[in-house]
Structure formats: C-alpha cells, structure tokens
Scaffold this motif. Structure first.
Motif, PDB file in Angstrom:
ATOM      1  N   ARG A 158     -58.284  -1.720 -35.656  1.00  0.00           N
ATOM      2  CA  ARG A 158     -57.000  -1.407 -36.284  1.00  0.00           C
ATOM      3  C   ARG A 158     -56.421  -0.155 -35.650  1.00  0.00           C
ATOM      4  NH1 ARG A 158     -55.402  -2.842 -41.261  1.00  0.00           N
ATOM      5  NH2 ARG A 158     -57.550  -3.358 -41.854  1.00  0.00           N
TER       6      ARG A 158
ATOM      7  N   ILE B  80     -63.926   4.403 -45.862  1.00  0.00           N
ATOM      8  CA  ILE B  80     -64.657   3.130 -45.757  1.00  0.00           C
ATOM      9  C   ILE B  80     -64.175   2.256 -46.913  1.00  0.00           C
ATOM     10  CG2 ILE B  80     -66.901   1.984 -45.598  1.00  0.00           C
ATOM     11  CD1 ILE B  80     -68.139   4.720 -44.970  1.00  0.00           C
TER      12      ILE B  80
ATOM     13  N   LEU C 136     -53.715   5.724 -38.161  1.00  0.00           N
ATOM     14  CA  LEU C 136     -54.922   5.169 -38.773  1.00  0.00           C
ATOM     15  C   LEU C 136     -55.589   4.230 -37.781  1.00  0.00           C
ATOM     16  CD1 LEU C 136     -56.679   4.762 -41.386  1.00  0.00           C
ATOM     17  CD2 LEU C 136     -55.259   2.736 -41.809  1.00  0.00           C
TER      18      LEU C 136
ATOM     19  N   GLU D 234     -65.315  -1.931 -42.474  1.00  0.00           N
ATOM     20  CA  GLU D 234     -64.382  -1.218 -41.606  1.00  0.00           C
ATOM     21  C   GLU D 234     -64.536   0.283 -41.834  1.00  0.00           C
ATOM     22  OE1 GLU D 234     -59.628  -0.837 -40.451  1.00  0.00           O
ATOM     23  OE2 GLU D 234     -60.268  -2.294 -41.969  1.00  0.00           O
ATOM     24  N   ILE D 235     -64.742   0.995 -40.748  1.00  0.00           N
ATOM     25  CA  ILE D 235     -64.852   2.456 -40.781  1.00  0.00           C
ATOM     26  C   ILE D 235     -63.548   3.004 -40.204  1.00  0.00           C
ATOM     27  CG2 ILE D 235     -66.270   4.443 -40.210  1.00  0.00           C
ATOM     28  CD1 ILE D 235     -67.782   2.177 -41.684  1.00  0.00           C
ATOM     29  N   GLN D 236     -62.820   3.745 -41.020  1.00  0.00           N
ATOM     30  CA  GLN D 236     -61.480   4.184 -40.634  1.00  0.00           C
ATOM     31  C   GLN D 236     -61.413   5.692 -40.421  1.00  0.00           C
ATOM     32  OE1 GLN D 236     -58.963   2.899 -43.865  1.00  0.00           O
ATOM     33  NE2 GLN D 236     -58.868   0.786 -43.124  1.00  0.00           N
TER      34      GLN D 236
ATOM     35  N   ASN E  73     -69.253   4.945 -35.522  1.00  0.00           N
ATOM     36  CA  ASN E  73     -67.994   4.227 -35.708  1.00  0.00           C
ATOM     37  C   ASN E  73     -66.880   5.171 -36.153  1.00  0.00           C
ATOM     38  OD1 ASN E  73     -68.154   1.009 -35.569  1.00  0.00           O
ATOM     39  ND2 ASN E  73     -70.139   1.799 -36.198  1.00  0.00           N
TER      40      ASN E  73
ATOM     41  N   TYR F 237     -58.095   8.480 -40.231  1.00  0.00           N
ATOM     42  CA  TYR F 237     -56.664   8.809 -40.210  1.00  0.00           C
ATOM     43  C   TYR F 237     -56.543  10.209 -39.620  1.00  0.00           C
ATOM     44  CZ  TYR F 237     -51.909   9.823 -41.762  1.00  0.00           C
ATOM     45  OH  TYR F 237     -50.577  10.159 -41.792  1.00  0.00           O
TER      46      TYR F 237
ATOM     47  N   ALA G 207     -63.459   5.769 -34.142  1.00  0.00           N
ATOM     48  CA  ALA G 207     -62.158   5.581 -34.788  1.00  0.00           C
ATOM     49  C   ALA G 207     -61.304   6.835 -34.668  1.00  0.00           C
ATOM     50  CB  ALA G 207     -62.361   5.207 -36.252  1.00  0.00           C
TER      51      ALA G 207
ATOM     52  N   GLY H 292     -59.277   1.898 -37.060  1.00  0.00           N
ATOM     53  CA  GLY H 292     -60.426   1.322 -37.741  1.00  0.00           C
ATOM     54  C   GLY H 292     -61.341   0.596 -36.779  1.00  0.00           C
TER      55      GLY H 292
END
Length: 366
Positions: A59, A148, A68, A86-88, A23, A90, A27, A70
């Motif tokens: 996201r 996270i 960013l 949610e695994i983000q 993930n 940036y 992302a 997600g």
C-alpha cells in the motif's frame, strides 16, 4: 559477506519469514521515499541478521501532509499469528523526530519491558531499524506512526495483556528474520514476563508448563498475584536464567508428569524435539517406590509418562511422585546454581491436585 538477497529458505528447506519490526522499517522507508516524490514498488532494508532484504510494497497512499505505506507480513513457514497482517507506517515531515504507535500497536503499562511506560510497544531493535531505514532516504525530521490494523484482536492470543502491553501487538524482532518453528517470539515473551514480575517488585514466581498447569498452579499457590504466574511452555532453562539475571529469589515450577520427568532427566528445554521421556528412569523410580511385580511388568511395556502416573496412583505410591519431583528440583537447582531457589510441584491431569512437591510442600495448597 552474505549474498545480499539470499533465498528465503533455511537449511531444512523451510521458508524463512520477516518480523513485524522488519516490515515496519520497510514500510517507513517506502513512505519516506514517497514523501520525496518517488513511488517505490519494492524497498530494501538492512537486517540485523546480516544482509539487505527487499520488501514488496502493498500500500502507498498520500494522506493529508503525509504518506501511508503498508507491507503484508510474510512469516514464512512459521505458524506466526501475525502472518498475513498488514504492517503500516504513516510518515510526514515534522519539526523533530517522533515515533508513535497507531491502531493495533499496544502501549506499555508496566515497567520491565525495555520500553518506557506509556510508550508504544515497539521494541528497541525495531525502533533502530525504522530510523536507520528512513535515514537512508532523508535526514529531515520525521513523525512516524506504526499501525497494525486488527492488531488489538490478535493481541488477545498473545501474552501481551499479562505483560502489561494493552490495546494491541508488540513490534518485535532482534534479527529481522522469523525462523520457522523457532518459537523465538514466545521465548522472548517468557523472558519479558520474568522481567516484568521483578520490575513490579516480585521476588517469587510460578512457572507453568501450559494453560492447564497454570490453572492448577493458581489453586496451589493462592498467595501469589496474577503477575507471578508465567506460562513458560518448554523454556524452563530460560525462565531460570532470566530469574537469576533480574534477581528473582524463588521459582516454583508446576507441571504434569511428562515435562517434570524431562526435568528430572536433566533437560532444561522440554519440547518433544529436545528428546523423549526417559522411560527407564521412570521405571527405576517406580521400582524404588515399591511397585508390585504386576505394575512393574506393565510399566516395562508403557509408552508414555502418563501411564507411569496411572500405575503409581493405582498402587498408592506417593514415594514415586515425591522422588520424581525431588530429582527434578535437584537437577534444576544444579543447573542454575544457588539462586534462584527452585521448587517443583507435580499435578495430576484432571483434578488439579498436587501429587507431590519438593522441597516445601507446605507452600502448595493442593
């Protein structure tokens, strides 16, 4: 070659899932695409499991000079604590490549985890996946921060604090895929715990079959530091192999009769799915310990290992417990070879008393 988008189910019909590492890579790729002016709703990445997998973007927001992105982690039918998190990522352009940990991603504070001390707890395979994913988009240097949200609270339910991973979760995964009920993440944590213990100078560890067994073990083995206690669950074979690999000299197994009796039966994976308790074996040990005809008759109808323990206690048959742990030790030592040396202790269910240990009971303080 496998179909590029296989149905997300295993052979038993259970839905497979995807790791935090997969993930995070998806992302990062989505954010990199957005940096170049695209607005992807779905991105696909290559999984080490052997196929390309699409991920739906949850996201996508421009923030400052970066983007960013997600993903919502879907662990399939596996009871993963990060399912739904949610695994983000940036991502922004930079003068050189950098990978950092943000909110909810832990920091490594002890050696032995395959990640340098002070670095974010993003394991080697996920690191490679992240960079491979963004390199499909651009060759320009990037600064990537993985986060996270809520990960610090979730990490309290894992082995991370004991492993020296503080402040959040680990970004894990060696295949990118979560197999339902495979317990692969727990097995990995157990193996890592052995490595951390050795990397911090320990030559002796205590491997326990559960939380209650560990509490008992701490009373039985007060000379060992906290880092030496490893809750291995069912993975006794993995603990022994990991100990041999890193040079642990002594492994002390502490558990209750169900798991210990499986070890005495030669099992190195003690989960219920790996086989039932060998009740005839326990019956023969009870006979050999001199049980009364009444106790033997009741034992013949017993359905659990715990009932054998109760009968032996009622008749004061310490030899039953001694022969059980001796047999377990012999089987485990034969499995792993000369090193590490294996010691086995059996505790009761409630008081944490050591009923028997082999070969060196004097070490146990029960």
């Amino acid at each position: 070659m496998s179909h590029p988008y296989p149905p997300p189910r295993d052979k038993k019909g259970s839905r497979i899932g995807f790791t935090t590492g997969a993930n995070a890579a998806a992302a990062a790729k989505a954010a990199a695409l957005a940096l170049l002016g695209e607005a992807p709703e779905v991105v696909d990445i290559w999984l080490p499991a052997g196929w390309r997998q699409p991920f739906r973007v949850f996201r996508l927001e421009r923030k400052g000079d970066g983007v960013l992105a997600g993903m919502i982690k879907d662990a399939g039918d596996d009871p993963d604590i990060t399912h739904g998190a949610e695994i983000q990522a940036y991502v922004r352009f930079a003068s050189e490549d950098r990978l950092e940990g943000g909110e909810g991603v832990g920091v490594v504070t002890k050696p032995g985890l395959g990640v340098p001390v002070g670095e974010p707890a993003i394991n080697p395979v996920p690191r490679r996946m992240i960079w491979e994913a963004v390199r499909e988009v651009t060759e320009r240097p990037l600064a990537i921060t993985i986060a996270i949200p809520g990960g610090e609270e979730l990490a309290k339910k894992t082995l991370n604090p004991r492993l020296g991973i503080l402040g959040g979760l680990s970004v894990l995964g060696t295949t990118g895929v979560v197999k339902p009920y495979s317990t692969s993440a727990f097995r990995m944590s157990v193996v890592q715990a052995v490595g951390v213990a050795r990397a911090n100078g320990l030559l002796e560890i205590a491997a326990t079959t559960g939380g209650k067994s560990e509490r008992f073990a701490r009373k039985l083995l007060p000379h060992l530091p906290e880092m030496a206690f490893i809750e291995m669950g069912d993975f006794v074979g993995d603990v022994l192999k990991a100990s041999r690999k890193v040079g642990i000299e002594v492994v002390r197994i502490v558990g209750m009769i169900g798991k210990i009796s499986k070890m005495a039966d030669g099992k190195t994976m003690t989960h219920a799915a790996g086989g039932e308790v060998n009740l005839p074996l326990l019956l023969s040990l009870l006979k050999g310990a001199g049980a009364s005809p009444k106790a033997l008759k009741e034992a013949e109808g017993a359905a659990t290992a715990r009932r054998f323990l109760e009968l032996a206690l009622e008749e004061g048959l310490e030899l039953f417990f001694l022969n059980l742990v001796r047999l377990a030790q012999e089987r485990l030592q034969a499995y792993i070879g000369e090193r590490p040396r294996v010691s086995v202790a059996l505790t009761d269910f409630d008081r944490g008393q050591c009923l028997a240990a082999w070969p060196d009971r004097e070490v146990y303080r029960g």
